[in-house]
Design a protein around this motif. Structure first.
Motif, PDB file in Angstrom:
ATOM      1  N   HIS A 175       0.845  -1.188   0.000  1.00 22.98           N
ATOM      2  CA  HIS A 175       0.000   0.000   0.000  1.00 22.98           C
ATOM      3  C   HIS A 175       0.883   1.242   0.000  1.00 22.98           C
ATOM      4  CE1 HIS A 175       1.169  -1.318   3.889  1.00 22.98           C
ATOM      5  NE2 HIS A 175       0.676  -0.275   4.521  1.00 22.98           N
ATOM      6  N   CYS A 176       0.666   2.121  -0.947  1.00 22.40           N
ATOM      7  CA  CYS A 176       1.544   3.281  -1.114  1.00 22.40           C
ATOM      8  C   CYS A 176       1.513   4.197   0.105  1.00 22.40           C
ATOM      9  CB  CYS A 176       1.159   4.059  -2.367  1.00 22.40           C
ATOM     10  SG  CYS A 176      -0.421   4.953  -2.251  1.00 22.40           S
ATOM     11  N   TRP A 177       0.394   4.228   0.825  1.00 15.81           N
ATOM     12  CA  TRP A 177       0.210   5.236   1.871  1.00 15.81           C
ATOM     13  C   TRP A 177       1.043   4.999   3.126  1.00 15.81           C
ATOM     14  CZ3 TRP A 177      -3.569   2.332  -0.491  1.00 15.81           C
ATOM     15  CH2 TRP A 177      -4.158   1.286   0.229  1.00 15.81           C
ATOM     16  N   GLN A 178       1.654   3.844   3.282  1.00 16.49           N
ATOM     17  CA  GLN A 178       2.581   3.651   4.394  1.00 16.49           C
ATOM     18  C   GLN A 178       3.820   4.535   4.228  1.00 16.49           C
ATOM     19  OE1 GLN A 178       3.122   2.403   7.343  1.00 16.49           O
ATOM     20  NE2 GLN A 178       5.346   2.586   7.339  1.00 16.49           N
ATOM     21  N   GLY A 179       4.202   4.828   2.990  1.00 13.52           N
ATOM     22  CA  GLY A 179       5.464   5.518   2.744  1.00 13.52           C
ATOM     23  C   GLY A 179       5.466   6.993   3.036  1.00 13.52           C
ATOM     24  N   ASP A 180       4.266   7.614   3.116  1.00 16.27           N
ATOM     25  CA  ASP A 180       4.246   9.071   3.324  1.00 16.27           C
ATOM     26  C   ASP A 180       3.225   9.497   4.371  1.00 16.27           C
ATOM     27  OD1 ASP A 180       1.813   8.800   1.892  1.00 16.27           O
ATOM     28  OD2 ASP A 180       2.025  10.862   1.158  1.00 16.27           O
ATOM     29  N   ASP A 181       2.761   8.560   5.187  1.00 18.24           N
ATOM     30  CA  ASP A 181       1.817   8.844   6.269  1.00 18.24           C
ATOM     31  C   ASP A 181       0.457   9.311   5.760  1.00 18.24           C
ATOM     32  OD1 ASP A 181       4.103   8.348   7.727  1.00 18.24           O
ATOM     33  OD2 ASP A 181       4.415  10.441   8.324  1.00 18.24           O
ATOM     34  N   GLY A 233      -0.341  12.010   0.560  1.00 15.99           N
ATOM     35  CA  GLY A 233      -0.675  12.128  -0.851  1.00 15.99           C
ATOM     36  C   GLY A 233       0.127  13.210  -1.548  1.00 15.99           C
ATOM     37  N   PHE A 234      -0.013  13.266  -2.875  1.00 17.34           N
ATOM     38  CA  PHE A 234       0.774  14.204  -3.668  1.00 17.34           C
ATOM     39  C   PHE A 234      -0.098  15.144  -4.495  1.00 17.34           C
ATOM     40  CE2 PHE A 234       3.758  10.399  -3.624  1.00 17.34           C
ATOM     41  CZ  PHE A 234       4.411  10.836  -2.483  1.00 17.34           C
ATOM     42  N   GLU A 235      -1.306  15.384  -4.046  1.00 20.61           N
ATOM     43  CA  GLU A 235      -2.146  16.352  -4.748  1.00 20.61           C
ATOM     44  C   GLU A 235      -1.585  17.752  -4.548  1.00 20.61           C
ATOM     45  OE1 GLU A 235      -6.618  14.633  -4.557  1.00 20.61           O
ATOM     46  OE2 GLU A 235      -5.661  15.009  -2.619  1.00 20.61           O
ATOM     47  N   ARG A 236      -1.715  18.575  -5.568  1.00 22.28           N
ATOM     48  CA  ARG A 236      -1.218  19.945  -5.480  1.00 22.28           C
ATOM     49  C   ARG A 236      -2.303  20.902  -4.987  1.00 22.28           C
ATOM     50  NH1 ARG A 236       3.786  20.651  -7.721  1.00 22.28           N
ATOM     51  NH2 ARG A 236       4.603  18.805  -8.769  1.00 22.28           N
ATOM     52  N   ARG A 237      -3.443  20.325  -4.622  1.00 17.83           N
ATOM     53  CA  ARG A 237      -4.501  21.102  -3.983  1.00 17.83           C
ATOM     54  C   ARG A 237      -4.361  20.953  -2.472  1.00 17.83           C
ATOM     55  NH1 ARG A 237      -8.755  22.272  -7.226  1.00 17.83           N
ATOM     56  NH2 ARG A 237     -10.202  22.166  -5.467  1.00 17.83           N
ATOM     57  N   ARG A 238      -4.922  21.877  -1.750  1.00 14.54           N
ATOM     58  CA  ARG A 238      -4.822  21.830  -0.293  1.00 14.54           C
ATOM     59  C   ARG A 238      -5.665  20.678   0.243  1.00 14.54           C
ATOM     60  NH1 ARG A 238      -5.935  26.915   3.837  1.00 14.54           N
ATOM     61  NH2 ARG A 238      -5.246  25.874   5.740  1.00 14.54           N
ATOM     62  N   GLY A 239      -5.045  19.805   1.010  1.00 15.76           N
ATOM     63  CA  GLY A 239      -5.744  18.646   1.537  1.00 15.76           C
ATOM     64  C   GLY A 239      -6.452  18.946   2.850  1.00 15.76           C
ATOM     65  N   PRO A 270       6.590  11.779  -5.463  1.00 12.17           N
ATOM     66  CA  PRO A 270       6.516  10.458  -6.099  1.00 12.17           C
ATOM     67  C   PRO A 270       7.878   9.798  -6.295  1.00 12.17           C
ATOM     68  CG  PRO A 270       5.011  11.956  -7.187  1.00 12.17           C
ATOM     69  CD  PRO A 270       5.822  12.788  -6.237  1.00 12.17           C
ATOM     70  N   GLY A 271       8.898  10.582  -6.620  1.00  8.58           N
ATOM     71  CA  GLY A 271      10.217   9.992  -6.835  1.00  8.58           C
ATOM     72  C   GLY A 271      10.762   9.340  -5.586  1.00  8.58           C
ATOM     73  N   GLU A 272      10.630  10.031  -4.440  1.00  6.80           N
ATOM     74  CA  GLU A 272      11.099   9.446  -3.192  1.00  6.80           C
ATOM     75  C   GLU A 272      10.283   8.223  -2.798  1.00  6.80           C
ATOM     76  OE1 GLU A 272      12.991  13.449  -1.055  1.00  6.80           O
ATOM     77  OE2 GLU A 272      11.094  12.611  -0.334  1.00  6.80           O
ATOM     78  N   ASN A 301      -0.471  -0.964  -4.354  1.00 13.04           N
ATOM     79  CA  ASN A 301      -1.829  -0.462  -4.196  1.00 13.04           C
ATOM     80  C   ASN A 301      -1.760   1.055  -4.105  1.00 13.04           C
ATOM     81  OD1 ASN A 301      -4.557  -0.438  -3.839  1.00 13.04           O
ATOM     82  ND2 ASN A 301      -4.543  -1.335  -1.799  1.00 13.04           N
ATOM     83  N   LEU A 302      -2.276   1.750  -5.118  1.00  9.48           N
ATOM     84  CA  LEU A 302      -2.121   3.197  -5.256  1.00  9.48           C
ATOM     85  C   LEU A 302      -3.454   3.890  -4.994  1.00  9.48           C
ATOM     86  CD1 LEU A 302       0.117   5.245  -6.214  1.00  9.48           C
ATOM     87  CD2 LEU A 302      -0.921   5.087  -8.483  1.00  9.48           C
ATOM     88  N   HIS A 303      -3.428   4.946  -4.199  1.00  6.97           N
ATOM     89  CA  HIS A 303      -4.634   5.734  -3.940  1.00  6.97           C
ATOM     90  C   HIS A 303      -4.705   6.902  -4.917  1.00  6.97           C
ATOM     91  CE1 HIS A 303      -7.899   5.682  -1.009  1.00  6.97           C
ATOM     92  NE2 HIS A 303      -7.198   4.814  -0.292  1.00  6.97           N
ATOM     93  N   ALA A 304      -5.924   7.362  -5.183  1.00  8.67           N
ATOM     94  CA  ALA A 304      -6.120   8.441  -6.155  1.00  8.67           C
ATOM     95  C   ALA A 304      -5.517   9.756  -5.696  1.00  8.67           C
ATOM     96  CB  ALA A 304      -7.614   8.620  -6.433  1.00  8.67           C
TER      97      ALA A 304
END
Length: 412
Positions: free
Chosen positions: A32-38, A41-47, A66-68, A87-90
């Protein structure tokens, strides 16, 4: 003990270690991708926060782009034997644009496909129905405002299209898993209307037909979460019925049930009625807190049911945890290898003798078998599997994990 000696020990019980190693080598685990960055996400909009998603801790080395994240995943893949999936999240696009959730397209995720092709890995996908201003009410597809529902329906439609393209490009069906955080913090007076809205939204979202050779839909339930303690609209009963009616996969997340429920027992109960099962293997501690999975009784029981009920070919195994108190890459490696170890132990059980004893109501023999085989040298077979796959085990693994963490520790 050498592998040759271990092989002889298992053979005494009628177990073929070579067959077990070969079978394990064909089972992909979806990291699951989300373990790697807590779960940032990498959206350029304010989360936004929301959805009961929380990662605790501030261990150095969080992936910031994404590169890291891909570099961390490549390291984790190199430490994990067998075939790999991600497993990638949107909320993890790789683009200089800033599309809103209802505007995302395949091109925003194409770099992930190129990378997965280079890695020889498959991809799975998830719509992201949280961390957005239109999810701040803890209602998305079940929201009473038609405009809010339309936004999230469109997001879901686009995610299905993206997942289908991913599967087609990589030649391996992407599982598109649908989980929404919808619910109420305090007791609602009209659960039925909310569940009808959720059903209608899902029907609209899943209206377009996609080739199952490229994309498989799954729906995921939850018992409760922060902010929806009183009522989770997408309960287990709701989604089990929906999966049966719509013919989707049913996702069973180990952290989404009451602590006293046995998720392993659910596998054979739902399997006859759905096309397949998606597993999110997690370790809930008092609630859905998603700890790194251990080789504990729950995971061992899950693996034994997958093997014993002959469900491996109908089940997609993924992980779901996030721990920012330890090295994030080490968490991936530890959790994935524990799932594989559990599967190997299940594959190394004397199933024919166990089934024969149970069918004859010889429960004494069944109990003797299940207890005596616990002393067999599973570790020697696991070490052999790792050696054949070219990945380290034991102290060598610890050295690799420590060295990589030292290289990424200076990330801000």
């Amino acid at each position: 003990m050498s592998y040759a000696d271990a092989r002889e020990r298992f053979a005494e019980w009628g177990v073929d270690t070579e067959a077990a190693i070969a079978r394990l080598g064909r089972i992909p685990i979806s990291l699951h991708c989300w373990q790697g960055d807590d779960v940032v996400g990498f959206e350029r909009r304010r989360g936004h926060s929301g959805g009961g998603i929380q990662a605790t801790g501030n261990h150095p080395g969080r992936a910031r782009n994404p590169g890291e994240l891909r570099a961390d995943l490549e390291f984790a893949f190199a430490m994990v034997p067998g075939p790999h999936r991600l497993n990638l999240h949107a909320m993890y696009p790789d683009t200089d644009e800033a599309p809103d959730r209802d505007e995302i397209e395949y091109r925003h995720f194409a770099p992930w496909v190129d990378w997965a092709r280079e890695q020889g890995a498959g991809l799975d996908f998830n719509p992201t129905f949280f961390a957005h201003e239109k999810a701040d009410d803890n209602l998305t597809l079940a929201h009473p405002d038609p405009a809010i529902r339309a936004f999230w329906i469109e997001h879901g439609r686009r995610c299905r299209e993206i997942a289908e393209r991913m599967g087609r490009e990589l030649g391996s069906a992407a599982v598109n898993n649908i989980w929404v955080p919808d619910g109420f913090k305090d007791n609602p007076v009209d659960r039925m209307s909310a569940r009808r809205r959720l059903e209608e939204s899902l029907d609209a979202m899943l209206q377009a037909r996609h080739d199952p050779a490229h994309m498989l839909d799954a729906v995921e339930s939850k018992l409760f979460g922060i902010g929806v303690e009183a009522c989770t609209i997408g309960s287990h009963e709701f989604y089990m019925g929906y999966a049966i009616r719509r013919g989707t996969l049913l996702c069973l997340d180990m952290g989404h049930f009451h602590p006293t429920e046995n998720v392993a027992d659910k596998l054979s109960a739902v399997a006859p009625f759905v096309p397949g099962i998606l597993l999110h293997v997690s370790r809930p501690m008092r609630w859905d807190s998603d700890h790194v999975i251990l080789l504990n009784d729950d995971v061992l029981a899950l693996a034994q049911e997958l093997v014993g009920a002959d469900l491996l070919d109908r089940t997609h195994v993924g992980l779901d945890f996030f721990d920012a108190t330890i090295s994030r890459t080490a968490a991936w490696v530890i959790g994935t290898r524990n799932m594989q170890k559990a599967l190997l132990r299940a594959l190394l059980l004397p199933w024919e003798r166990l089934r024969a004893a149970e069918a004859a109501f010889d429960f004494t023999t069944r109990l003797v078998l299940t207890e005596e085989v616990k002393d067999l040298p599973f570790g020697a077979v696991w070490a052999e599997f790792c050696a054949r796959e070219g990945v380290p085990s034991g102290p060598a693994l610890m050295s690799e994990l420590d060295a990589y963490q030292a290289r990424v520790a200076d990330r801000g």
